[in-house]
Design an enzyme around this catalytic site. Structure first.
Site, mmCIF file in Angstrom:
data_model
loop_
_atom_site.group_PDB
_atom_site.id
_atom_site.type_symbol
_atom_site.label_atom_id
_atom_site.label_comp_id
_atom_site.label_asym_id
_atom_site.label_seq_id
_atom_site.Cartn_x
_atom_site.Cartn_y
_atom_site.Cartn_z
ATOM 1 N N LYS A 1 37.474 134.723 -27.186
ATOM 2 C CA LYS A 1 36.393 134.732 -26.191
ATOM 3 C C LYS A 1 35.058 134.661 -26.936
ATOM 4 O O LYS A 1 34.792 135.477 -27.840
ATOM 5 C CB LYS A 1 36.467 136.031 -25.408
ATOM 6 C CG LYS A 1 36.186 135.907 -23.943
ATOM 7 C CD LYS A 1 36.402 137.273 -23.278
ATOM 8 C CE LYS A 1 36.320 137.164 -21.777
ATOM 9 N NZ LYS A 1 36.269 138.489 -21.161
HETATM 10 O O1 G3P Z 1 36.062 139.430 -17.022
HETATM 11 C C1 G3P Z 1 34.734 139.827 -17.083
HETATM 12 C C2 G3P Z 1 34.578 141.189 -16.536
HETATM 13 O O2 G3P Z 1 35.214 142.102 -17.359
HETATM 14 C C3 G3P Z 1 33.199 141.605 -16.259
HETATM 15 O O3 G3P Z 1 33.295 142.368 -15.138
HETATM 16 O O4 G3P Z 1 32.659 144.053 -13.508
HETATM 17 O O5 G3P Z 1 31.711 144.131 -15.840
HETATM 18 O O6 G3P Z 1 30.979 142.375 -14.250
HETATM 19 P P1 G3P Z 1 32.083 143.274 -14.659
#
Ligand code: G3P
Length: 224
Positions: free
Chosen positions: A83
């Protein structure tokens, strides 16, 4: 649409993997920071549990450093996907890794043009963050739909992972819009599987079945 799990928590992954619905997993530095233990070991364990692509993020800020980190991470398991952040250095790293046959996931994507750049750099996956777009009042559904269309029109092989999923409706939306994958946190899986009518239906089937069994037993006792 394939379903990945978005966490680094082994117990949660074990629980949802047992449902038989997972094709892969995604982690990020924030998710790993919530776990204790050796991060390389955690990534290996996730690979064993999901048996499909597992994204692990590089932390270097320059392409050269990203590629060096990627070589180490890719050695952990054949299913590790590197990533990289959506940035000039991240794109350059993705191009280099693509040339080496290493799978990549360009993350922190918030627009169709960023996704287009990631695809042109040869990324295997691109991760638009829907929840974070909604957080700032943008239309995440429009962004997803634009990315899916740009990739279809241009016949890109890069796969779209709907990420930053916050609730079950985000999953339905990603599936309807034609995303290849949604990466979903464990609590959203637990919400997806539930419906009050399902619970009520199971309870009433059980109740009716038990009543019928009791009636049959009584009838058999009367006869015999
Ligand atoms: O896959 C990306 C994710 O982990 C981010 O999620 O909820 O931190 O925006 P969030």
């Amino acid at each position: 649409m394939e379903l990945y799990i978005d966490t680094a928590n082994i117990e949660d992954i074990r629980e949802i993997a047992a449902w038989g619905v997972l094709s892969g997993a995604t982690t990020n530095p924030t998710l790993l920071s919530r776990e204790s233990g050796d991060y390389d070991e955690i990534i290996r364990e996730i690979c064993d549990l999901v048996g499909g692509p597992v994204s692990a993020e590089v932390m270097s800020e320059d392409a050269e450093g990203m590629v060096m980190e990627a070589e180490r991470l890719a050695g952990l398991d054949e299913n590790v996907v590197i990533k990289l952040p959506m940035s000039p250095e991240g794109l350059s790293g993705a191009r280099e890794l693509n040339g080496q046959g290493v799978k990549t996931n360009v993350t922190l994507v918030f627009s169709a043009n960023q996704a287009l750049l990631a695809a042109r750099a040869g990324a295997t996956f691109v991760s638009p963050f829907v929840g974070r777009l909604d957080d700032i009042g943008h239309d995440s559904s429009q962004v997803l739909s634009d990315i899916v269309e740009v990739f279809a029109v241009n016949e890109f092989s890069t796969k779209v992972i709907a990420a930053s999923i916050r609730h079950p409706l985000h999953v339905t939306e990603a599936a309807l819009l034609g995303c290849d994958i949604a990466t979903i946190p464990p609590d959203v899986y637990r919400k997806m599987v539930k419906h009050p009518l399902t619970d009520r239906g199971i309870a009433s089937f059980k109740n009716d079945w038990e009543k019928a069994q009791a009636r049959n037993r009584e009838a058999a006792e009367r006869l015999g």
